[in-house]
Design an enzyme around this catalytic site. Structure first.
Site, PDB file in Angstrom:
ATOM      1  CG  HIS A 185      -1.996  -0.988   1.211  1.00 21.15           C
ATOM      2  ND1 HIS A 185      -3.231  -0.785   0.641  1.00 21.15           N
ATOM      3  CD2 HIS A 185      -2.010  -2.246   1.686  1.00 21.15           C
ATOM      4  CE1 HIS A 185      -3.967  -1.876   0.803  1.00 21.15           C
ATOM      5  NE2 HIS A 185      -3.249  -2.786   1.430  1.00 21.15           N
TER       6      HIS A 185
ATOM      7  CE  LYS B 102      -6.280  13.838  -0.062  1.00 16.37           C
ATOM      8  NZ  LYS B 102      -6.423  12.612  -0.787  1.00 16.37           N
ATOM      9  NE  ARG B 103      -3.112  10.272   9.629  1.00 16.30           N
ATOM     10  CZ  ARG B 103      -2.876   9.537  10.711  1.00 16.30           C
ATOM     11  NH1 ARG B 103      -3.790   8.709  11.186  1.00 16.30           N
ATOM     12  NH2 ARG B 103      -1.727   9.629  11.342  1.00 16.30           N
TER      13      ARG B 103
ATOM     14  CE  LYS C 230      -2.219  10.962   2.761  1.00 14.88           C
ATOM     15  NZ  LYS C 230      -2.926  10.084   1.815  1.00 14.88           N
TER      16      LYS C 230
ATOM     17  CB  THR D 142     -10.151   4.843  -1.220  1.00  9.47           C
ATOM     18  OG1 THR D 142      -9.619   5.191   0.059  1.00  9.47           O
ATOM     19  CG2 THR D 142      -9.505   3.570  -1.705  1.00  9.47           C
TER      20      THR D 142
ATOM     21  CE  LYS E 261     -13.937   6.057   0.701  1.00 10.05           C
ATOM     22  NZ  LYS E 261     -13.019   6.070   1.861  1.00 10.05           N
TER      23      LYS E 261
END
Ligand code: 26V
Length: 835
Positions: A377, A568-569, A574, A676, A680
């Site tokens: 992952h 998100k985290r 990111k 993911t 969504k």
């Protein structure tokens, strides 16, 4: 398509009299059951019951229905001798279960009506349930979606994990800073689980190994652990869609073999008498214990072995009791390793087969490889697990021996090859010798599995060229791709019921059985009345979210503003900072030219930073500081708001995603394995602004490039750029907007109480910009302007949004699981259908 006719023929509107009567009977029966649960199981009267009491009574009433199907599912798997799938994961980020169970058991409308008759609002009960937050982020949420899809496809599957007393910490924001508080999801009990006191597995640690001679003259290694703890099982039933099949999530809780030293207690040492208990129970105490200290690292390894060993003992026992012979394990069991966290299970299975069942090594290895498969992952070097050899030797001496033997045989096989240089053997070895000797868990998982997969096409390709390059060369074809997916039951129907009803009018009520029917919606992308209805649903969702934001942080949002969402985290890769920089740049522009035709916009952030990740915590503070200044600046007249919603979790995501117009998926290309959340949002009709990273690439291929805002360096360009150096000065010098934004942050415009608070952050971007924020800034800024242009053209905006929804069917986790079932597990699937 004529929607009015469709609406008229919708099941509820046209229900025949007999059906209405049956529903009425159902409602009465459910009402009576809830009342009985309230009285006899909760022990409360209607007048004394709190919302939580009603929640428990309702949960227990739906649980009864679940249990009936559960027992038949278990019975039928036994009777038919089906191959089972075991999904081993240290994380299951489940969220709430009440609405999920009611939806999948198709009882939600009747239960809502039954509660209404009792004067109770189902939505209120929904809110009192604590999230089961037994995971950090994407990996754990994926495991939860997979559990639901495996049940939906009637795969006989067990999830195995740890029943942490405390899940992911609760985040509070104080003066803009993240504070972590313990999470206590079990404090009011858990109505979904069943304790199984009879299912207890002994888990050994430490000790020594004796070598004995077997009657046939072969040597046998006998491990005598120095310490034993017990793993106690708790089962939660996981219903699939339409309740056709129910699987088990079995979570292990740790306890001491001897919880109280009575002699010690009676002699007055009250605390010492409980030491063993505290030590044992610490294993299942918290999710992801801090591993910056040696004690923390050891606890993490103990957790991994604890749950891997318990799960293997349990499944081997089940196999032998059903089939009598452990040697047929691979025919009847497929074990999926969710990342390397359970990878020690490979050595544990070898221990069970060779030491406890006297299976010859080669045969045991063949069984092991045929049984296991492994999902990777992340390729981030800091997240690739390795364990110090001395720690492994002390905690798991026999397993370390086994790992050494696996490695010796593996290296012996490759050392005869012509290209077997020392460099290549070092790269292939299970032991990393570069900074102290450490066991590479990714290598162990790779060698012990018959298939290894990445979670998006790009990620799987990168696995072959980076971390697993050498291993792939000795096992070509072992690495496959299984692009992630999400369960539409939770992320469409439960999160956005109004949109789901609208879509069902178009595609029919089998939408949740076969997500590909969503394609039919594409024909309506330009239909103005459909666009209007679709937009009205979004607006209502935005109103609901605006109320929540007002309640939680006291900021008033304009529901007609563009909701631009980054949840998100918090991690540098990111690139929340890239988003904040754009907010700052626009802030400066609005102030300079207040009467230009600005688009009202709200930037919404949410996410947790690892407690020890200082830079991520500073990024949270920056988002909050920037929000504070922008939101209170009267010159902006509300044109821009920046909000940070505390304590991001599954339930909050369910509220935010249906209200989002724009989805931020802006990681440095090559770094987000899949994502993911991106799926969504797109399913719920938010347009994506994103890099060509992870599953964004495949989302673009499905929704069409005109309907997604792609910008920035590609993974190849990132690699090339990094090899030239990661100094950001040139990019900053070329971009006046960027340099101005950085300058205002660095000079304390947003931190007047501590002007130098962000100097270090800005210096890092300027001189050592590993995540290439500066290199991508202008491209991102321009992509945001393209978003604005589309937003101004409302029919074009809604057309793109509708096409996103229409083309996202492929990202259902039912599709992902069907691929695992066929290509990795070799188990049949039965698609759901009407009962
Ligand atoms: C772990 C760690 C631990 C050490 C500190 C830094 C760090 C950074 C990242 C991670 C990721 C752990 C694995 C994970 O959650 N991966 C996520 O898996 C999702 C499901 O496949 C996928 O969608 C996300 O892209 C991926 O980040």
């Amino acid at each position: 398509m004529d929607l009015e006719t469709h609406a008229a023929s919708a099941p509820d509107a046209a229900a025949p009299a007999a059906e209405t009567q049956a529903i009425g009977e159902d409602v009465a029966a459910i009402r009576d059951l809830i009342l009985a649960k309230l009285k006899y199981s909760v022990g409360k009267s209607v007048t004394a019951a709190s919302p939580h009491d009603w929640f428990v009574a309702t949960a227990l009433s739906v649980r009864d229905k679940v249990v009936e199907s559960w027992l038949s599912s278990i019975e039928s798997s036994k009777r038919t001798g089906r191959k089972r799938v075991y999904y081993l994961s240290l994380e299951f980020l489940i969220g709430r279960l009440l609405i999920d169970a009611l939806t999948n058991m198709e009882m939600i409308d009747e239960t809502r009506a039954a509660l209404a008759e009792l004067g109770v609002d189902l939505e209120t009960l929904r809110e009192v349930e604590d999230d089961a937050a037994l995971g950090n982020g994407g990996l754990g949420r994926l495991a939860a979606c997979f559990m639901e899809s495996m049940a939906t496809l009637s795969i006989a599957a067990y999830g195995y994990g740890i029943r942490y007393d405390h899940g992911l910490f609760r985040q509070r924001i104080k003066n803009g800073r993240q504070l972590e508080y313990p999470e206590d999801w079990l404090s009011f009990g858990n109505p979904w689980e069943f304790q199984r006191p009879e299912i207890v597995c002994p888990i050994g640690f430490g000790g020594h190994i004796d070598t004995e001679t077997r009657p046939d003259g072969e040597l046998r290694q006998v491990w005598h652990p120095g310490e034993t703890v017990e793993a106690l099982a708790y089962d939660t039933p996981i219903p699939g869609w339409r309740g056709a099949h129910i699987n088990t999530l079995r979570l292990w809780s740790a306890r001491a073999v001897d919880p109280l030293r009575l002699d010690q207690f009676n002699s007055g040492d009250h605390i010492g008498a409980l030491m063993d208990r505290v030590r044992a129970e610490s294993i299942s105490k918290v999710l992801y214990p801090g591993d910056t200290t040696p004690a923390g690292q050891e606890l993490r390894l103990r957790q991994e072995f604890f749950f891997a060993s318990a799960s293997l003992q349990d499944l081997v026992r089940r196999h032998i009791s059903l089939y009598g012979d452990v040697r047929t394990l691979a025919d009847k069991a497929a074990i999926q390793l969710n990342d390397t966290h359970p990878a020690i299970a490979i050595a544990e299975l070898m221990h069970i087969l060779v030491d406890l069942h006297d299976i010859p090594w080669d045969e045991a290895w063949a069984i092991t490889q045929a049984t296991f498969s492994y999902t990777n992952h992340t390729l981030l070097p800091e997240a690739l697990e390795t364990w110090p050899v001395p720690l492994m030797e002390r905690l798991l001496p026999r397993h370390m021996q086994i790992i050494y033997l696996i490695n010796a045989l593996h290296l012996a096989k490759v050392s005869g090859e012509p290209d077997a240089t020392g460099h290549r053997l070092a790269a292939l070895s299970l032991i990393d010798e570069s900074h102290g000797r450490r066991v590479r868990m990714g290598h162990l998982a790779f060698l012990g599995s018959h298939k290894v997969n990445g979670v998006s096409q790009l990620h799987s390709d990168l696995m072959k060229t980076t971390v697993f390059h050498d291993l792939e060369s000795i096992a070509p074809g072992k690495i496959t791709n299984k692009t992630n997916g999400i369960t539409f039951r939770r992320w469409l129907k439960e999160a956005n019921p109004a949109l789901t009803s609208l879509l069902m009018e178009v595609v029919g009520d089998n939408l949740l059985d076969n997500a590909m029917v969503l394609e039919k919606v594409a024909a309506l992308a330009d239909d103005s009345s459909f666009q209007e209805r679709y937009a009205a649903i979004r607006r209502a969702n935005k109103m609901t979210l605006a109320r929540l934001v007002q309640q939680r942080i006291g900021v008033k949002l304009n529901p007609d503003a563009l909701f631009d969402v980054h949840i998100k985290r918090i991690h540098e890769y990111k690139r929340q900072v890239l988003n904040i920089l754009e907010a700052v740049a626009i802030y400066e522009e609005i102030r300079a030219q207040p009467f230009r035709d600005w688009i009202p916009r709200v930037k919404i952030f949410a996410g947790k930073a690892a407690a020890s990740y200082t830079t991520a915590k500073l990024i949270i503070q920056l988002a909050n500081d920037v929000g504070k200044v922008i939101n209170s600046d009267p010159a902006l007249r509300g044109l821009l708001k920046v909000v940070f919603l505390p304590n991001y979790n599954v339930s909050l995501a369910e509220r935010i995603i249906p209200a989002a117009d724009l989805s931020e998926q802006i990681s440095t290309a090559g770094m987000e394995a899949s994502g993911t959340g991106n799926m969504k949002f797109a399913l719920n009709g938010a347009l994506t602004i994103g890099t060509l990273d992870g599953a964004n690439v495949e989302i673009m291929e499905h929704v069409g490039s005109p309907n997604i805002f792609i910008f920035g360096l590609t993974a190849d360009e990132v690699e090339a750029k990094r090899s030239q150096g990661i100094n950001g000065q040139d990019a900053i010098a070329r971009s006046p907007k960027l340099s101005e934004a950085l300058e205002s942050i660095a000079s304390g415009v947003f931190s007047p109480d501590e002007p130098h608070r962000y100097r270090g952050l800005v210096d890092a971007l300027t001189y050592h910009d590993f995540f290439l924020v500066t290199a991508d800034f202008d491209a991102y800024y321009n992509a945001q302007r393209a978003v604005f242009r589309r937003w101004r053209d409302k029919p074009a905006w809604w057309r793109s949004a509708i096409l996103n929804t229409a083309h996202m069917g492929w990202f259902s986790s039912d599709r992902t699981i069907a691929e695992y079932a066929e290509e990795i597990w070799n188990v049949p699937v039965t698609p759901p259908g009407r009962k």
